[in-house]
Design a protein around this motif. Sequence first.
Motif, short mmCIF file in Angstrom:
data_model
loop_
_atom_site.label_atom_id
_atom_site.label_comp_id
_atom_site.label_asym_id
_atom_site.label_seq_id
_atom_site.Cartn_x
_atom_site.Cartn_y
_atom_site.Cartn_z
N ARG A 9 0.83 -1.21 0.00
CA ARG A 9 0.00 0.00 0.00
C ARG A 9 0.86 1.26 0.00
NH1 ARG A 9 -5.31 -0.53 -0.13
NH2 ARG A 9 -6.16 -2.60 0.23
N TYR A 12 1.56 1.75 -3.65
CA TYR A 12 0.42 2.30 -4.39
C TYR A 12 0.11 3.74 -3.99
CZ TYR A 12 -0.85 -1.92 -6.93
OH TYR A 12 -0.85 -2.98 -7.81
N ILE A 154 -4.02 -5.70 -1.29
CA ILE A 154 -4.66 -5.18 -2.50
C ILE A 154 -5.44 -6.33 -3.13
CG2 ILE A 154 -4.31 -4.18 -4.78
CD1 ILE A 154 -3.43 -2.24 -2.68
N GLU A 212 -8.29 -3.15 -7.46
CA GLU A 212 -7.55 -2.96 -8.71
C GLU A 212 -8.10 -3.87 -9.80
OE1 GLU A 212 -2.88 -2.76 -9.45
OE2 GLU A 212 -3.50 -4.83 -9.08
N PHE A 259 -7.75 1.16 -8.63
CA PHE A 259 -6.55 1.25 -9.45
C PHE A 259 -6.75 0.48 -10.76
CE2 PHE A 259 -5.04 2.07 -5.18
CZ PHE A 259 -4.14 3.10 -5.36
N ASN A 261 -4.37 -1.24 -13.67
CA ASN A 261 -3.00 -1.69 -13.89
C ASN A 261 -2.91 -2.31 -15.28
OD1 ASN A 261 -0.46 -2.92 -13.78
ND2 ASN A 261 -0.74 -3.72 -11.71
N ASP A 281 -3.33 3.77 -13.46
CA ASP A 281 -2.52 4.18 -12.31
C ASP A 281 -1.21 3.43 -12.21
OD1 ASP A 281 -4.85 5.58 -10.59
OD2 ASP A 281 -5.61 3.65 -11.30
N VAL A 282 -1.16 2.20 -12.75
CA VAL A 282 -0.05 1.28 -12.54
C VAL A 282 0.34 0.67 -13.88
CG1 VAL A 282 0.77 -0.69 -11.16
CG2 VAL A 282 -1.19 0.66 -10.34
N VAL A 305 2.38 4.46 -10.71
CA VAL A 305 3.00 3.35 -9.99
C VAL A 305 3.68 2.45 -11.02
CG1 VAL A 305 2.61 1.38 -8.47
CG2 VAL A 305 1.26 3.48 -8.18
#
Length: 368
Positions: A9, A12, A154, A212, A259, A261, A281-282, A305
């Motif tokens: 976390r 993230y 997560i 996510e 999130f 990814n 975001d990732v 991220v």
Amino acid sequence: MSLGARKMRDVYAITPGAPLYKKEFGYYSLERWKQQGMPQDVPLDKLFDFDPPGVYSLGGLGWCEAGFEPVFEEKIIEDRGDHEVVQDFAGRHVLFFKGRRSGFMPEYLDHPVKNMKTWLENVKWRLAPSTPSRYANIEKVKKEAVQAAGEGRIITQRVVGGYMYLRSLIGPEQLLYAFYDMPDVIHDCMETWLALAEAVSTRHQEFVTIDEVYIGEDICYNHGPLISPDMIREFLFPYYQQLLSGVRHRNIDGSRHLFFNVDTDGYCVPVIPLYREIGMDVMNPFEVASGCDVVEIGKRYPSLVMMGGIDKRELAKGKKAIDAMLERIIPPMRERGGYIPTCDHGVPEEVSLEDYIYYRRRVVELGG
């Protein structure tokens, strides 16, 4: 909150200076390492000093192939002496060495979707959301997911990305023509993808909040995306946006950020702003041989991220090369935050066990 969950976390949250989470992308080297004396009675997380799990992954939606239920029958199609053509679980015809199915890059000769007729007759029904066997282990998943959520991990819903999904159905070369020649088939494939993804994620959201949505996309090659931005926006993004919106709306904890990814090999830099348009975001794994530099990309996108970016080729060159690479990457990326150092794909067998252990030790020293 468990140690692994807390560290993940922090990643993230892009917490500057936080100790780096310790994990690896994957391996192609384990058989070779056994020959080099790797202990067989020690789990890899202990041997390489990885952190406890910080993520719990929900499946049921495929990854490199579609989430078929049932899968295609695996059978030998043709005997070619030293080789054989096999129909695999995804309906592809694959050329293998006789009696050997792994340890090399297979050659795909044929794919199941050629037009609307083959899609409807042979494939689409295998993606029906209502197939009872699709949810056969739902109680086990529920128990594990609820426990993982209680630890603060997560909770990730993994799903084959649209491009990877279409490629596995139609074929890498044929797909590029299909966007022009049969857009109706592409859209029907994607509508089916969305219906299945919404149905399975809805079942999961009955008992856990999804943190996510993680797609296996692989939409880039060594010079950039395989299709144009306009085609990505037309054939993929509407379905992604609908899925993400639905997951947010259905989440038990509606206040929690969802999130997004994206996993893609190749030179991903041109598609970063594109996927950011719909909330990415990732991203991972930032393949260095294709020109990805996590330090430079991290400066350009400070709120992204990042996972990956450790050059597998440098790991094979020995300790001096490993030191030079890590000393360039780890300090600034730890200071930035939001980064997990992993190999930019599976660790190849050219990397010796001794050098890999050295690499892991240096990551810990530099990464806190």
